[in-house]
Every structure is written in structure tokens, then in C-alpha cells.
Design a protein around this motif. Structure first.
Motif, PDB file in Angstrom:
ATOM      1  N   VAL A  40      17.716  -0.257  52.338  1.00  0.00           N
ATOM      2  CA  VAL A  40      17.401  -0.888  51.052  1.00  0.00           C
ATOM      3  C   VAL A  40      18.157  -0.181  49.919  1.00  0.00           C
ATOM      4  O   VAL A  40      18.717  -0.838  49.035  1.00  0.00           O
ATOM      5  CB  VAL A  40      15.875  -0.872  50.781  1.00  0.00           C
ATOM      6  N   VAL A  41      18.186   1.135  49.952  1.00  0.00           N
ATOM      7  CA  VAL A  41      18.925   1.868  48.902  1.00  0.00           C
ATOM      8  C   VAL A  41      20.399   1.477  48.938  1.00  0.00           C
ATOM      9  O   VAL A  41      21.033   1.253  47.895  1.00  0.00           O
ATOM     10  CB  VAL A  41      18.772   3.404  49.076  1.00  0.00           C
ATOM     11  N   THR A  42      20.943   1.343  50.141  1.00  0.00           N
ATOM     12  CA  THR A  42      22.361   0.964  50.292  1.00  0.00           C
ATOM     13  C   THR A  42      22.598  -0.437  49.729  1.00  0.00           C
ATOM     14  O   THR A  42      23.576  -0.669  48.995  1.00  0.00           O
ATOM     15  CB  THR A  42      22.758   1.020  51.788  1.00  0.00           C
ATOM     16  N   ALA A  48      24.364  -3.377  42.839  1.00  0.00           N
ATOM     17  CA  ALA A  48      24.608  -2.846  41.491  1.00  0.00           C
ATOM     18  C   ALA A  48      26.110  -2.667  41.233  1.00  0.00           C
ATOM     19  O   ALA A  48      26.515  -2.336  40.115  1.00  0.00           O
ATOM     20  CB  ALA A  48      23.884  -1.517  41.312  1.00  0.00           C
ATOM     21  N   LYS A  49      26.899  -2.854  42.301  1.00  0.00           N
ATOM     22  CA  LYS A  49      28.365  -2.743  42.225  1.00  0.00           C
ATOM     23  C   LYS A  49      28.817  -1.377  41.704  1.00  0.00           C
ATOM     24  O   LYS A  49      29.796  -1.279  40.955  1.00  0.00           O
ATOM     25  CB  LYS A  49      28.956  -3.871  41.377  1.00  0.00           C
ATOM     26  N   ILE A  50      28.094  -0.334  42.062  1.00  0.00           N
ATOM     27  CA  ILE A  50      28.529   1.009  41.692  1.00  0.00           C
ATOM     28  C   ILE A  50      29.450   1.539  42.799  1.00  0.00           C
ATOM     29  O   ILE A  50      29.460   0.993  43.902  1.00  0.00           O
ATOM     30  CB  ILE A  50      27.333   1.970  41.482  1.00  0.00           C
ATOM     31  N   LEU A  52      30.148   3.561  45.722  1.00  0.00           N
ATOM     32  CA  LEU A  52      29.229   4.183  46.685  1.00  0.00           C
ATOM     33  C   LEU A  52      29.580   5.639  46.955  1.00  0.00           C
ATOM     34  O   LEU A  52      28.743   6.408  47.417  1.00  0.00           O
ATOM     35  CB  LEU A  52      29.212   3.394  47.997  1.00  0.00           C
ATOM     36  N   ASN A  53      30.820   6.024  46.639  1.00  0.00           N
ATOM     37  CA  ASN A  53      31.209   7.422  46.822  1.00  0.00           C
ATOM     38  C   ASN A  53      30.763   8.301  45.661  1.00  0.00           C
ATOM     39  O   ASN A  53      30.914   9.520  45.718  1.00  0.00           O
ATOM     40  CB  ASN A  53      32.732   7.516  46.968  1.00  0.00           C
ATOM     41  N   ASP A  54      30.258   7.676  44.617  1.00  0.00           N
ATOM     42  CA  ASP A  54      29.818   8.409  43.430  1.00  0.00           C
ATOM     43  C   ASP A  54      28.334   8.786  43.597  1.00  0.00           C
ATOM     44  O   ASP A  54      27.433   8.006  43.295  1.00  0.00           O
ATOM     45  CB  ASP A  54      30.025   7.512  42.195  1.00  0.00           C
ATOM     46  N   GLU A  55      28.109   9.998  44.088  1.00  0.00           N
ATOM     47  CA  GLU A  55      26.738  10.433  44.396  1.00  0.00           C
ATOM     48  C   GLU A  55      25.835  10.377  43.169  1.00  0.00           C
ATOM     49  O   GLU A  55      24.666  10.007  43.253  1.00  0.00           O
ATOM     50  CB  GLU A  55      26.773  11.855  44.991  1.00  0.00           C
ATOM     51  N   GLN A  56      26.404  10.736  42.017  1.00  0.00           N
ATOM     52  CA  GLN A  56      25.611  10.739  40.786  1.00  0.00           C
ATOM     53  C   GLN A  56      25.157   9.325  40.410  1.00  0.00           C
ATOM     54  O   GLN A  56      24.013   9.108  40.025  1.00  0.00           O
ATOM     55  CB  GLN A  56      26.441  11.321  39.654  1.00  0.00           C
ATOM     56  N   ALA A  57      26.064   8.369  40.558  1.00  0.00           N
ATOM     57  CA  ALA A  57      25.723   6.981  40.229  1.00  0.00           C
ATOM     58  C   ALA A  57      24.623   6.468  41.163  1.00  0.00           C
ATOM     59  O   ALA A  57      23.692   5.782  40.726  1.00  0.00           O
ATOM     60  CB  ALA A  57      26.964   6.101  40.333  1.00  0.00           C
ATOM     61  N   VAL A  58      24.720   6.840  42.434  1.00  0.00           N
ATOM     62  CA  VAL A  58      23.686   6.415  43.399  1.00  0.00           C
ATOM     63  C   VAL A  58      22.361   7.089  43.041  1.00  0.00           C
ATOM     64  O   VAL A  58      21.300   6.453  43.044  1.00  0.00           O
ATOM     65  CB  VAL A  58      24.119   6.747  44.857  1.00  0.00           C
ATOM     66  N   THR A  59      22.426   8.351  42.689  1.00  0.00           N
ATOM     67  CA  THR A  59      21.222   9.097  42.308  1.00  0.00           C
ATOM     68  C   THR A  59      20.552   8.454  41.090  1.00  0.00           C
ATOM     69  O   THR A  59      19.329   8.298  41.053  1.00  0.00           O
ATOM     70  CB  THR A  59      21.589  10.571  42.011  1.00  0.00           C
TER      71      THR A  59
END
Ligand code: CDP
Ligand code: CDP
Length: 224
Positions: A40-42, A48-50, A52-59
Motif C-alpha cells: 500500500v505504501v508503494t 503521488a508521482k514522487i 521512489l528513490n527519494d527516501e525523504q519524499a517517501v518518508t
């Protein structure tokens, strides 16, 4: 049987959710599919079209991800912010990215907390990768399900075909092997057999045979 915690871990398509669901049903316990949570998080990150390699954006996305479950057949219903995503979280694009998203510390912390909160409600059968090692280290019974990668890929291939998915057997086997590698080699809570888990090789076994073997393991543990 008194309410106990049963942790079922293992690589992709070993039969964890199938077996866990049957056991939970037979014992009247809560079934928790922790892989669905990471999926679900994925899906939320993809939508959200962020990057996915940007850990901060995912956080930063995490507070906007509310995950809930409801009973359903043949699989539990899964919701992202009250919208059903049961089918969407099994898509190839989610499967291809879930190991990356689940390697992030904040994601693991949030999911672990959610999983422990659910487990606190009573008897539970929880399946995933780090249940016996991290989420429920004091679980009464820990089972580590394995099967050959060929058989696991063949099982997933058959399952996907019934859903109209078109990935070839070769593609599925490569994806399963790659995901197992990523899940086993990440820094935080990698896929690993807990030292006190019982390994059960399901290669060549039917679902009924695996359930019977799992119940034998559970009974032996409980009697001790
Ligand atoms: O059902 P399948 O074996 O395809 O995978 P899943 O159980 O739905 O889990 C999907 C992914 O979530 C795994 O490949 C892991 O990357 C991650 N996961 C995890 O990191 N920790 C867990 N406890 C469960 C899943
Ligand atoms: O949860 P996990 O990814 O470990 O596996 P699963 O989703 O429970 O099982 C993957 C597929 O293998 C499902 O279609 C099951 O019906 C099938 N399966 C099987 O054919 N034989 C078993 N002994 C266990 C599962």
C-alpha cells in the motif's frame, strides 16, 4: 487454545499468506498480511508521482497513508485512505518497487508500529519477512516457510494467470529471485530466519500438507 502469536516468515510466494489465513481462520485469530502494508505504501508513492528513490519524499508521504483491512474472500480487502486497493497492490509495478520502498527506515518503523498495535488486540497469525526477528520477537511460534525458487515462481505464475496477468514464467522467476535478494540484503530487518524459528520446506507439498505440518509445529511448541 489460549490466544497466542504465530509468526510466519519466508521468501516471496512460499505460501505464507495462504497458510497464515487458513491457520487464523481455524484458530479464530486475527490474520495480518504485513506485505500488503508495504504494498500500500508503494502504491501511494506511485500515485503521488514522487521519485521512489527519494527516501525523504517517501518518508514525508507516510502521514498521508492510512492503511486498513476488512474481511473478504478469497483475500482480505485492503484500503488506502478508505479507497479499496486490494487488486491494485498486486500489480507488477507495485511488486517491482515494493522492496525499495520497504528498505526505508521510516517506512519500516511505521509499519512495525501498526503491526504491533494490531497484534496487541489478541491471538494473531502474522506473515511477512521480519515478523519473527523484529516485529514480534517474542512470538509463541515462529515458522520460516521456504520452497525452491522454481516452484515459487510456478505458483505465482499460475496465480497471476487466473487474474489475467501476462508476465511469463521466466519474468516471474527473475522478479521473485531479485526481490528475495533485495529483501535479504537490506540493512534494516532483512528477510532472515529467526534463530528460534522452525523451517518448513513446502516444495512439492500441497496447501493441505503445509497446513498440517504447520499445525504439528504449533502443537509441539505449545505443549512445551
Ligand atoms: O506475497 P509476496 O511474497 O509477493 O510478497 P508480500 O508478502 O506481499 O511482500 C511484498 C514485499 O514487502 C516484500 O518483497 C518485502 O519487500 C516487503 N515486506 C517487508 O519488507 N517486510 C514484511 N514484513 C513484509 C513484506
Ligand atoms: O504469501 P506468499 O507470497 O508467501 O505466498 P502465497 O501468496 O500464499 O502463495 C502463492 C501461491 O502459491 C498461491 O496461489 C497459493 O495458492 C499457492 N500455493 C501452492 O500452490 N502450494 C502451497 N503449498 C502453498 C501455496
Amino acid at each position: 487454545m489460549n490466544a497466542i502469536q504465530i509468526a510466519i516468515d519466508g521468501p516471496a510466494s512460499a505460501g505464507k499468506s495462504t497458510i497464515a489465513k487458513i491457520l487464523a481462520n481455524d484458530f479464530g485469530y486475527i490474520y495480518v498480511d504485513t506485505g500488503a502494508m508495504y504494498r500500500v505504501v508503494t502504491l501511494a508513492a506511485l500515485r503521488a508521482k514522487i521519485d521512489l528513490n527519494d527516501e525523504q519524499a517517501v518518508t514525508q508521504l507516510l502521514p498521508q497513508v492510512d492503511i486498513t483491512f476488512a474481511p473478504g474472500e478469497p483475500v482480505q480487502k485492503v484500503f488506502l485512505n478508505e479507497t479499496e486497493v486490494t487488486t491494485d497492490i498486486r500489480s507488477s509495478i507495485v511488486t517491482a518497487n515494493v522492496s525499495l520502498i520497504s528498505s526505508y527506515e521510516a517506512v519500516r518503523q511505521a509499519m512495525t508500529q501498526l503491526q504491533r498495535d494490531i497484534a496487541a488486540q489478541g491471538g494473531v497469525v502474522m506473515d511477512g519477512r521480519d515478523i519473527g526477528t523484529t516485529v514480534l520477537p517474542n512470538a509463541d511460534v515462529k515458522i520460516f516457510l521456504i520452497a525452491s525458487v522454481e516452484e515459487r515462481a510456478a505458483r505465482r505464475f499460475t496465480e497471476n494467470q487466473t487474474k489475467g496477468m501476462t508476465d511469463t514464467l521466466e519474468e516471474i522467476q527473475a522478479a521473485v529471485a531479485h526481490r528475495d535478494y533485495l529483501d535479504s540484503h537490506r540493512e534494516i530487518s532483512p528477510l532472515k530466519k529467526a534463530s528460534d524459528a522452525v523451517e518448513l520446506d513446502t516444495t512439492g507439498l500441497s496447501i493441505q500438507e503445509v497446513v498440517a505440518a504447520a499445525k504439528q509445529i504449533i502443537n509441539q511448541k505449545i505443549e512445551r
